[in-house]
Design a protein around this motif. Structure first.
Motif, PDB file in Angstrom:
ATOM      1  N   ASP A   1     -16.773  -8.097   9.319  1.00 15.03           N
ATOM      2  CA  ASP A   1     -18.045  -7.729   8.707  1.00 15.03           C
ATOM      3  C   ASP A   1     -18.661  -6.485   9.342  1.00 15.03           C
ATOM      4  N   ASP A   2     -18.047  -5.974  10.405  1.00 20.22           N
ATOM      5  CA  ASP A   2     -18.587  -4.821  11.123  1.00 20.22           C
ATOM      6  C   ASP A   2     -17.417  -4.008  11.670  1.00 20.22           C
ATOM      7  N   LEU A   3     -16.707  -3.317  10.765  1.00 17.30           N
ATOM      8  CA  LEU A   3     -15.511  -2.581  11.159  1.00 17.30           C
ATOM      9  C   LEU A   3     -15.858  -1.399  12.056  1.00 17.30           C
ATOM     10  N   SER A   4     -15.054  -1.204  13.063  1.00 20.12           N
ATOM     11  CA  SER A   4     -15.221  -0.120  14.021  1.00 20.12           C
ATOM     12  C   SER A   4     -15.013   1.230  13.342  1.00 20.12           C
ATOM     13  N   ASP A   5     -15.748   2.247  13.787  1.00 18.57           N
ATOM     14  CA  ASP A   5     -15.639   3.596  13.232  1.00 18.57           C
ATOM     15  C   ASP A   5     -14.341   4.289  13.620  1.00 18.57           C
TER      16      ASP A   5
ATOM     17  N   LYS B   1      -8.868  -7.985  -1.629  1.00 21.82           N
ATOM     18  CA  LYS B   1      -7.808  -8.841  -2.183  1.00 21.82           C
ATOM     19  C   LYS B   1      -6.969  -8.149  -3.257  1.00 21.82           C
ATOM     20  N   LYS B   2      -6.800  -6.831  -3.145  1.00 22.01           N
ATOM     21  CA  LYS B   2      -5.936  -6.099  -4.081  1.00 22.01           C
ATOM     22  C   LYS B   2      -4.488  -6.258  -3.620  1.00 22.01           C
ATOM     23  N   PRO B   3      -3.585  -6.646  -4.496  1.00 19.94           N
ATOM     24  CA  PRO B   3      -2.189  -6.796  -4.085  1.00 19.94           C
ATOM     25  C   PRO B   3      -1.421  -5.474  -4.022  1.00 19.94           C
ATOM     26  N   TYR B   4      -1.956  -4.428  -4.689  1.00 20.16           N
ATOM     27  CA  TYR B   4      -1.327  -3.107  -4.660  1.00 20.16           C
ATOM     28  C   TYR B   4      -2.401  -2.043  -4.797  1.00 20.16           C
ATOM     29  N   PHE B   5      -2.269  -0.983  -4.000  1.00 17.51           N
ATOM     30  CA  PHE B   5      -3.157   0.160  -4.149  1.00 17.51           C
ATOM     31  C   PHE B   5      -2.506   1.381  -3.520  1.00 17.51           C
ATOM     32  N   GLU B   6      -3.085   2.552  -3.806  1.00 15.35           N
ATOM     33  CA  GLU B   6      -2.574   3.821  -3.324  1.00 15.35           C
ATOM     34  C   GLU B   6      -3.637   4.510  -2.478  1.00 15.35           C
ATOM     35  N   VAL B   7      -3.186   5.144  -1.397  1.00 21.26           N
ATOM     36  CA  VAL B   7      -4.094   5.822  -0.472  1.00 21.26           C
ATOM     37  C   VAL B   7      -3.625   7.268  -0.312  1.00 21.26           C
TER      38      VAL B   7
ATOM     39  N   ALA C   1       0.850  -1.187   0.000  1.00 22.61           N
ATOM     40  CA  ALA C   1       0.000   0.000   0.000  1.00 22.61           C
ATOM     41  C   ALA C   1       0.888   1.240   0.000  1.00 22.61           C
ATOM     42  N   ALA C   2       0.817   2.029  -1.056  1.00 22.05           N
ATOM     43  CA  ALA C   2       1.527   3.308  -1.106  1.00 22.05           C
ATOM     44  C   ALA C   2       0.619   4.321  -0.418  1.00 22.05           C
ATOM     45  N   ARG C   3       1.122   4.877   0.689  1.00 22.60           N
ATOM     46  CA  ARG C   3       0.300   5.753   1.529  1.00 22.60           C
ATOM     47  C   ARG C   3       0.868   7.160   1.560  1.00 22.60           C
TER      48      ARG C   3
ATOM     49  N   ALA D   1      -8.454   1.489   4.908  1.00 23.88           N
ATOM     50  CA  ALA D   1      -8.275   1.273   3.468  1.00 23.88           C
ATOM     51  C   ALA D   1      -7.539  -0.040   3.211  1.00 23.88           C
ATOM     52  N   ILE D   2      -6.518  -0.331   4.016  1.00 22.81           N
ATOM     53  CA  ILE D   2      -5.784  -1.585   3.851  1.00 22.81           C
ATOM     54  C   ILE D   2      -6.685  -2.778   4.151  1.00 22.81           C
ATOM     55  N   ILE D   3      -7.511  -2.666   5.169  1.00 21.51           N
ATOM     56  CA  ILE D   3      -8.449  -3.746   5.502  1.00 21.51           C
ATOM     57  C   ILE D   3      -9.447  -3.936   4.355  1.00 21.51           C
ATOM     58  N   GLU D   4     -10.048  -2.823   3.918  1.00 19.94           N
ATOM     59  CA  GLU D   4     -11.083  -2.915   2.890  1.00 19.94           C
ATOM     60  C   GLU D   4     -10.529  -3.328   1.532  1.00 19.94           C
ATOM     61  N   GLN D   5      -9.400  -2.745   1.130  1.00 17.69           N
ATOM     62  CA  GLN D   5      -8.879  -3.032  -0.206  1.00 17.69           C
ATOM     63  C   GLN D   5      -7.963  -4.258  -0.229  1.00 17.69           C
TER      64      GLN D   5
END
Length: 133
Positions: A104-108, A125-131, A64-66, A116-120
């Motif tokens: 299934d019920d992520l804390s606020d 199941k994304k192996p790479y993403f940018e935030v 994850a590029a953050r 973002a890392i949890i969701e994506q």
């Protein structure tokens, strides 16, 4: 680093760090000079969760590029499936508690980059993403 046991995710509540204290994030930290991401992950798990994990139990999750204030990070994320490890809060001066959160019920109060890392990464199941770019 994310510890998953069935449908639960282990997160730590930040304390006394000066950055988003009171919020939830994944245990972990920075790669130090001379370390590979897996060596750093094993060291961080031992420092923060008090357990030596086997390299074979580190499962690559994603990169994850953050772009997060005050700096940018490239995060190598791993999952440990809870295989009878007895994780505990080994850094109570930086973490007020460890919390099991239902996927299934992520804390606020999860820090947005970690959400973002949890969701994506975990759920998407994304192996790479940018935030944050």
């Amino acid at each position: 680093m994310y510890v998953i046991n069935k449908n639960k995710l282990l997160l730590s509540r930040r304390a006394n760090t000066g950055w988003l204290d009171g919020h939830l994030c994944a245990p972990g930290g920075h790669v130090e000079k001379g370390e590979s991401p897996t060596i750093a992950m094993k060291r961080e798990i031992e420092e923060e969760l008090g357990v030596k994990v086997l390299s074979a139990d580190l499962e690559f999750l994603c990169v994850a590029a953050r772009n997060s204030s005050p700096t940018e990070y490239v995060a190598y994320e791993f999952v440990v499936r809870n295989k009878d490890y007895k994780f505990y809060n080994a850094e109570p001066e930086k973490c007020s508690e460890l919390v099991w959160v239902d996927l299934d019920d992520l804390s606020d109060d999860i820090i947005p980059d970690f959400r973002a890392i949890i969701e994506q990464g975990i759920l998407g199941k994304k192996p790479y993403f940018e935030v944050g770019y």
